[in-house]
Write an enzyme that holds these catalytic residues in place. Sequence first.
Site: not given
Length: 888
Positions: A291, A287-289
């Site tokens: 997200s 995941t993006d941070w």
Amino acid sequence: MRTTIAFEKATWLLLPFLVFGLAAPNERRATTAGYYALPYYPAPYGGWVDEWASSYNKAKKLVDSMTLAEKTNITAGTGLSMARPCNGNTGSAERVKFPQLCLNDAANGVRLTDNVTVFPDGITVGATFDKKLFYQRGVAIGKEARGKGVNVWLGPAVGPIGRKPKGGRNWEGFGADPVLQGIGTRETIKGVQEQGVIATIKHLIGNEQEMYRRQTTDIVSPAYSANIDDRTLHELYLWPFAEAVRAGVGAAMTAYNRVNGTICSEHSYLINRLLKDELGFQGFVMTDWLSQITGVQSAISGMDMSMPGDTLIPLFGNSLWMYELTRSTLNGSVPMERLNDMATRIVAAWYQFGQDQNYPKVNFDTNTKNAIGQLYPAAWPTSPEGVVNKFVQVQEDHDEIARQIAQDAITMLKNEESLLPLSKDHPLKVFGTGAQVNSDGPNACTDRSCNKGTLGQGWGSGTVDYMYLDDPISAIKEQAQDVTFYNTDKFPTVPSSTDKDIAIVFITSASGENQYTVEDNHGDRDKSRLNAWHDGDALVKAAAAKYSNVVVIAHTVGPLVVEEWISLASVKSVLIAHLPGQEAGESLTNVLFGAASPCGHLPYSITYAENDMPDSVTDLIDSAFIDPPQDVYSERMYIDYRWLNKEKIQPRYAFGHGLSYTTFSYTNATIEKITSLSKYPPARPTKAEMLDYSQDIPDYSEAVKPQSFSTFWRYLYSWLSESDAKAAAAKATSSKYPYPDGYTTTQNTNPPRAGGAQGGNPALWDEVYRISVLVTNTGTKFSGKGSVQAYIQFPGDIEHDVPIIQLRDFEKTAKLAPGESERVEVALTRKDLSIWDVSVQDWVVPDPDGDYKVWLGAASDDLAVVCYGIDSSCDYDTDGPVSYTSKV
């Protein structure tokens, strides 16, 4: 609920709506009519390509020896700032000797540490149009990341691709074209991973603006939905991801936003179907941070790693995985097969790049610049202290490659009366705060979240701390004899000018990540738009009114509208210096004073007006409440030069434009057909036998924290309490998770026909045409580097709608002395000659025996040579493929 299909839409637009868009649990999220996605389950296993087979075999053996809690521990982060040392830190399985992994930004180097190089940003290296420099920058970044102990470098970025000119993070990528992005990412990944560092391709997908990209809360501020049809997705936005996967990239990161209604971190179609099955991605998906918004759903949708591990609000040490993933596997909601696949993908990447053998330990700490610091910073005041920074020097001679990139990226838009290069004895009057380093220091603003002084980077997580910044004014003063500097963006009172005076005006335009607002710009350039910041246009006009010879130098994240001053008689020369990183000074003066001829080329178009592009790309989403804002990609494949050519709108400066102090000719071209074409590629290779991840749910005791282990507040752990473990195990046979429609645990035995290897069917990269051209420096005074850009023009009688021309390859010559020549080769593949067939779900050559034209030249509007695939001939000095009806 799902929206209905508008069957009156064109056939080529219809089918992608049937397969691409909204999926559970977001079915209640409305999207623009027609955009949703069928589910794609289960997550495909990796390990079936030869290049990764050995790593997977070793990884499975190690994962098989792990307990349940150890497996869940390595699939998530230990928390945002809850543990040193990196931007992201996985849990470990120390018992079986699998370490904590360090994941670290930035897009142009190693973030939040010391003794590193601030390389030019992606948009700058894109402007070089030089594959060698892409690769050499990747090698240098990889060496520095390894030297600091970084396991996973969080780059390169190809999403955003630059669809929206005002997009905040366009500068992290390589330019507004899928092939430029694809080649840039391929060469960067190759360079980084040859050093044993895992690269990360990001952001999958549709992250084309910053505002309202994130799901901050489910009700008040939902993430926008990028609504993209299937053909556009494949031919533009997925194209560079395919190149990355083909290069063997070890990690991928999803975007914050939705795509066709579904949040990217739980988008089974994007992750399972497109990335892991069709493109054959073998690494792990993170995941993006912050997200991730669901636990079980993101796991079964193909997510392998949660970063940094917390929930959306990272305050109390809670996680959607770690503790909860242990509970979800123990109670049967997440199959053990999925957990084993997740863990094996992560461990396989670790083996694939040799990190199990003598890999450096992390020797820096993103939380402090001091040698001694807290070992668990967010657990203050209970955290113990220790040595956290060892100040390891990893720069080596990387300033040289950084300077070369910054120099070769400088793009000369205009040079009337050959004002440049400058003589060193001319009196120079320099204006603009962009000429000198920020007086508070180059790192004065967190993550460079200001536009003060020389603009070497955008702002946000894609930035690196300067060890020094070679600013332009210092370099100019070293070269010239008579320099007066006015460190202001308001034109000052100056003495009367003389004919010998030359004014050099510095202007800037910045952007960055949305967590910072800079001068009312919310990441994207929503306030400044495409104008120079700090009233730079007025500064140029004032200088032009005072001096008869003006040079404008722009440090900018992307295109500017320059109409207020570009045609003024005294504005003789204009240089776009992009974002040069730490080497902003000497790289510029080498060009200004003629030690090097400018050889950069625009990685985007500069238009006469912002609205020369379609509303769908010029408008930014500027509000969100309850229902996700809809960002409809109605322009389809027509972004940047593709749109301008289609609408016959002449740009002020076209994509690929860039002048030199010398001139080049393109002669003696040849085209050779290497491979005969069929309409569709040969059948994909079958998948090799896959590993068996089946396993009964283990005893609850594998999930229980050892009594002797001490924990820290807010640090994320995967262990359950004994009571929670027993309760979860008891539910394994009595309750069921509400799985989405289409969910299955049976591996797909009929994988996508467009796949077959890393990047897709290997036949897509069969070379079809090989073209060569003799590039000669026809000038008499200056050496220089010539650029060859190759654009495909499809046969005119095909039934498919295609852009008039599309970049397909490029090469750059070495430095050529006057009269010197170099033969340059470019190549076109089957994929280059194909379009995405939405009904067959494969790449199709619309007319295998058709009259394909390959245009060669220095820019998209300066194509001097055309070669014909149908008869292997080439012509010169013909009318170009594009004619304009406006702004001539």
